[in-house]
Design a protein around this motif. Sequence first.
Motif, short mmCIF file in Angstrom:
data_model
loop_
_atom_site.label_atom_id
_atom_site.label_comp_id
_atom_site.label_asym_id
_atom_site.label_seq_id
_atom_site.Cartn_x
_atom_site.Cartn_y
_atom_site.Cartn_z
N LEU A 16 0.84 -1.21 0.00
CA LEU A 16 0.00 0.00 0.00
C LEU A 16 0.87 1.25 0.00
O LEU A 16 0.60 2.21 -0.74
CB LEU A 16 -0.94 0.00 1.21
N VAL A 17 1.92 1.26 0.81
CA VAL A 17 2.81 2.43 0.86
C VAL A 17 3.39 2.70 -0.53
O VAL A 17 3.43 3.85 -0.99
CB VAL A 17 3.94 2.21 1.88
N GLU A 18 3.83 1.65 -1.21
CA GLU A 18 4.39 1.83 -2.56
C GLU A 18 3.33 2.34 -3.53
O GLU A 18 3.62 3.18 -4.39
CB GLU A 18 4.97 0.51 -3.07
N ALA A 19 2.09 1.86 -3.35
CA ALA A 19 1.01 2.26 -4.26
C ALA A 19 0.62 3.72 -4.09
O ALA A 19 0.19 4.37 -5.05
CB ALA A 19 -0.21 1.36 -4.05
N ILE A 20 0.79 4.24 -2.87
CA ILE A 20 0.32 5.61 -2.62
C ILE A 20 1.44 6.65 -2.67
O ILE A 20 1.15 7.84 -2.60
CB ILE A 20 -0.43 5.72 -1.27
N LYS A 21 2.68 6.21 -2.80
CA LYS A 21 3.77 7.19 -2.89
C LYS A 21 3.55 8.20 -4.02
O LYS A 21 3.74 9.41 -3.81
CB LYS A 21 5.11 6.48 -3.05
N PRO A 22 3.15 7.77 -5.24
CA PRO A 22 2.90 8.76 -6.29
C PRO A 22 1.75 9.71 -5.95
O PRO A 22 1.78 10.88 -6.35
CB PRO A 22 2.55 7.90 -7.51
N LEU A 23 0.75 9.21 -5.22
CA LEU A 23 -0.37 10.07 -4.82
C LEU A 23 0.11 11.17 -3.89
O LEU A 23 -0.24 12.35 -4.05
CB LEU A 23 -1.46 9.24 -4.13
N ALA A 24 0.92 10.78 -2.91
CA ALA A 24 1.45 11.78 -1.98
C ALA A 24 2.36 12.77 -2.70
O ALA A 24 2.29 13.98 -2.47
CB ALA A 24 2.22 11.09 -0.85
N LYS A 25 3.19 12.25 -3.60
CA LYS A 25 4.12 13.12 -4.33
C LYS A 25 3.38 14.18 -5.13
O LYS A 25 3.86 15.31 -5.28
CB LYS A 25 4.99 12.26 -5.26
N SER A 26 2.19 13.83 -5.61
CA SER A 26 1.42 14.79 -6.42
C SER A 26 0.91 15.97 -5.61
O SER A 26 0.44 16.95 -6.18
CB SER A 26 0.23 14.08 -7.08
N THR A 27 1.00 15.88 -4.27
CA THR A 27 0.52 16.97 -3.42
C THR A 27 1.65 17.88 -2.94
O THR A 27 1.41 18.79 -2.14
CB THR A 27 -0.21 16.41 -2.18
N ALA A 28 2.89 17.65 -3.40
CA ALA A 28 4.04 18.44 -2.96
C ALA A 28 3.78 19.94 -3.16
O ALA A 28 3.15 20.35 -4.13
CB ALA A 28 5.29 18.02 -3.72
N ARG A 29 4.28 20.73 -2.23
CA ARG A 29 4.13 22.19 -2.29
C ARG A 29 5.36 22.82 -1.68
O ARG A 29 6.21 22.13 -1.11
CB ARG A 29 2.87 22.63 -1.54
N SER A 30 5.47 24.14 -1.76
CA SER A 30 6.61 24.82 -1.16
C SER A 30 6.64 24.53 0.34
O SER A 30 5.64 24.64 1.03
CB SER A 30 6.52 26.33 -1.41
N GLY A 31 7.80 24.12 0.83
CA GLY A 31 7.95 23.78 2.24
C GLY A 31 7.94 22.30 2.51
O GLY A 31 8.41 21.86 3.56
N ALA A 32 7.38 21.50 1.59
CA ALA A 32 7.29 20.05 1.81
C ALA A 32 7.38 19.33 0.48
O ALA A 32 6.72 19.72 -0.49
CB ALA A 32 5.98 19.69 2.51
N ASN A 33 8.16 18.23 0.46
CA ASN A 33 8.24 17.46 -0.78
C ASN A 33 7.20 16.34 -0.83
O ASN A 33 7.06 15.66 -1.85
CB ASN A 33 9.65 16.89 -0.98
N ALA A 34 6.47 16.12 0.28
CA ALA A 34 5.40 15.13 0.35
C ALA A 34 5.89 13.72 0.02
O ALA A 34 5.17 12.94 -0.58
CB ALA A 34 4.24 15.51 -0.59
#
Length: 352
Positions: A16-34
């Motif tokens: 599950l962690v591997e499956a959702i890594k791209p989802l989290a990455k898509s939320t990156a913003r200034s201050g956090a790489n997500a």
Amino acid sequence: MTYRAAGVDIDAGEALVEAIKPLAKSTARSGANAGLGGFGAFFDLKAAGFRDPLLVSTTDGVGTKLKIAIDTGQHDGVGIDLVAMCVNDLVVQGAEPLFFLDYFATGKLDVTAARTIIAGIAQGCKEAGCALVGGETAEMPGMYAKGDYDLAGFAVGAVERDEALTGAEVAEGDLVLGLASTGVHSNGFSLVRKVAERSGLAWDASAPFAPGKTLAEALLTPTRIYVKSILAAIKVGGAKQRNIKALAHITGGGLVDNVPRVLPDTLQAEIDGASWELPAVFQWLMQTGGVPVADLIRTFNCGIGMIAVVAPEAEARVARVLGEHGEQVRRIGRIVRRPRGGEGCVVKNVAW
């Protein structure tokens, strides 16, 4: 005996962690790489552009709305609900949501369903402009029935110290603007489910109040996220210009319990119930369940998901910006002197 034999599948959790890594990455913003996978997540307030910030934190869940998602297998929107319930509480302080974490607990991990849920969380984070920086997936056999799960969310935001909204500047004569909700949002679903049971309708039956949708689809409409429109209205004309004096997220307790939380004790919000039409879903709940009007008003948002208190001279400016960002806005009341022994919010002229 092994951990897997006891009902916990570590491999499924890692999948599950591997499956959702791209989802989290898509939320990156200034201050956090997500990015996911560490023990904790850093956030750089300086990189996010803050000079003298106050941090604001919130936590919430989705409640028994989850039971409809579980019963029907429709998990797409509950992640958005989870984010919305947290970030809408942040923005009423004038805070910009920075990052979000989730807690997902279940008896037996279904990786496909969990990924769908977390995809909704990532979508909500993108709508709110915050980074999904981490979370916890707990597989707990014996704690939950087969297929059941629960969600909790945690959000942190920031606001410059001299720009925080506290409601202290609200004055007699100010106006109350209402922003339309998308439906029931995520409160009162214990009552909603009882009404649905009384109606005799199956979850896959046509919704009497929403043509073209099943009952489950209509009731699972995600909570609206007001963050970007509200922040734009706060900042129009410069951050030092106090366009909005107070905000209230209308959740459990409705207008009568939530609006007084942002008003001085000497003032009252006088709401005109005739200033907006009660949405069809609430009409159905009231008529099908025989729900008293007083209970309806104190349980649901009744079509108003957020309120803004503004000075009369700021009304047009705030309404224009909110409208440009997709909000349906109308004046629904005014601020008056609170009578001795009076309530902080009264709803008058209700003809529902």
